[in-house]
Design a protein around this motif. Structure first.
Motif: not given
Lengths: 367, 367
Positions: A195-198, A303-309
């Protein structure tokens, strides 16, 4: 002597010598780390395989101030982040920076994406006999400027010289220490949930393509520059808006594809990515076609990749886009319950393909 | 961009390219550090030229959690010691250890002689394509054993691979973090005062001679072994007996002679040394004669030099001799008001000679 290894070959390895691919950031690198370094050093902080170790700073209670329980690094006292990287990039100078500014930003970013405020760096130089001192001066000046821009102090260093033909001009190893604010929850590449967004903070592939262009002497209409930059302010703004961010990573060696594969493996989830959503500069696309590269595997350095609710994704994206380094931030995919450990890309024309961890080197010595 | 350099050549240098001697730990190394790195990075912690940086750990108060005053590293919060060293030793394996155990002990000792309790290490590996993985396994196992013996945990690392012919099997860069006990006064190579006693913890020259013997394939009646060992317990015992110790150093690259010269220069004092008082193993003496080496310039990896107030010298020596690594401790000289910046040796036959800082390499790639 503790020897946790059996005899060679390394369990799970088909090779008995180091290949260039062992430095690729891909599957061979992962194999070396999982089968040799982690069992060899055997402590749970290293085994977490984060880009930085986060450890508690306190004197051990054991006799004489010495500590033998190497895994007993629970968080008493302030928490610090600690990281190291060697830089063996070729050529030393390239559009957008040089090995020195890369070494500073790379180490700063490994701390920053752990939620730490970078404070102190060390630098160890391995010089090849014959390196022009003028080159070294330029590189030191550029490191200083990068330190000032990132708000860190380079407080200790070392210099070694190797004979001509036993090095390649200059290798730099930077290590860094940051402090993790008390209120900051721990993030981990193991924390992604279905369900998390990338999210990604901007265009991908800029660094690697700039290096390859410089190395191959290819000229494009516009100069392609490395995207290297310190990510601390962007990360802190994001964490300010959403302390529940699961994890962040800077997709350097091995690019976006390797980072997403590491995430899928560590969190035991699937990841789906929408190719049309991935920000890529037109020139980088064109250069990749010319050079036969897949931009998803090309290194980034700012750059960064983040995983967020999922519920926080839009809010975090808004905050990112207010930052100079997050202007082109986008949601590129999401975490799913299916195909655990696997990254699936929905392509421009609607088809689906698996994005694998590459075995070897697409771009040797890119950082 | 801050560029504190003029154009090449480096002020005060007669060379425009890196020479092997720039890595010797002697005069050329000092020149590179003083004329290029210190002005280039320009902060007072680095400029102290200690073997480790001791810094206060606290979040800066400045805007957004970022810090731009790179010199503002005063001791708020706990004090930590931070150090780094690259190891480029040849051969990788030698009597008494290998590049891995050397990298661990060398970094542990740079922390220990600053009065810190070493806690965490990082290791960055630069592998040359073709290195046997079995060698790497042995080295990792030996690093692990050295970490356990020194009571430290290796918590973060990196691996890079360079093409065949662009490295030399394996270079390792270790960095370390230690905590400095609150009550511990700062020691500094600049704190020696006339009248102080100069102590050494044991026989000198063992490491360098062991490496040279292995490299040249020379066999002696007894196997000469590197003296590498972690000095933390010895240092802590000494500081427990005498918190007023002015400074400690481990005389590695450049040997005892270079350490004493650095001391004389930093404290603006003279140093006199009594040749008959310097503990040297008979075999090391013999090997040095055969190899044409001066043992005073030969590297040590498990010894320390300490400068202590004269009144405390005997008490400190007693404590040292109770420790396994201090059994052969001796007072070898004293700090004097005369011949500032110069080290004078009173020889076996009663003559006096100046012990200079060497310009170049007696023993390249000894650590």
């Amino acid at each position: 002597m503790t020897n946790v290894f059996g005899s060679c070959p390394i369990p799970g390895s088909q090779h008995d010598r180091v290949l260039l691919g062992h430095g690729s950031g891909g599957r061979l690198t992962a194999e070396l780390i999982q089968n040799l370094f982690v069992p060899g050093f055997g402590n749970d902080v290293l085994a977490r395989l984060e880009d930085q170790a986060i450890v508690g700073l306190a004197l051990p209670a054991a006799s004489g101030g010495m500590r033998n329980e190497s895994t007993n690094v629970a968080a008493h006292g302030p928490r610090i982040a600690f990281t190291t990287d060697s830089y063996v990039i070729r050529p030393l100078f390239f559009p957008g920076g040089d090995i020195g500014s890369l070494a500073v930003n790379g180490t700063v970013n490994d701390l920053a994406v752990g939620g730490a405020i970078p404070l102190f760096l060390s630098a160890a130089f391995i010089l090849e006999e014959g390196l022009p001192l003028e080159d070294l001066q330029r590189i030191v000046a550029s490191m200083r400027a990068a330190c000032d821009a990132a708000g860190v102090a380079l407080v200790t260093g070392d210099t070694k010289v190797v004979d001509r033909g036993k090095g390649d001009n200059l290798f730099i190893t930077t290590s860094g220490i940051g402090i993790v604010p008390d209120h900051q929850p721990v993030m981990s590449i193991g924390f992604a949930r279905p369900g998390d967004a990338v999210l990604v903070s901007g265009t991908v592939g800029d660094h690697g393509v700039a290096i390859m262009s410089a190395r191959e002497g290819i000229e494009f209409e516009t100069v392609l520059k490395s995207d290297m930059a310190p990510l601390t302010e962007l990360v802190q703004a994001m964490l300010g808006a959403c302390p529940e961010i699961r994890c962040m990573r800077d997709p350097t060696r091995g690019g976006l594809a390797s980072t997403l594969n590491e995430l899928a493996a560590a969190s035991q989830v699937g990841v789906t990515v929408d190719e049309t959503a991935i920000p890529i500069r037109r020139e980088v696309h064109a250069a990749c076609e010319l050079l036969g590269l897949d931009p998803l595997y090309v290194a980034n350095e700012g750059k960064l990749v983040a995983v967020v609710p999922a519920a926080d994704a839009d809010r975090v994206l808004d905050v990112m886009r207010e930052q100079p380094l997050g202007r082109n931030a986008a949601q590129i995919g999401r975490v799913v319950d299916e195909h655990q450990g696997i990254v699936v890309l929905r392509s421009l024309i609607g088809g689906e393909r698996v994005v694998m961890m590459r075995s070897g080197e697409q771009l040797p010595r890119i950082c």
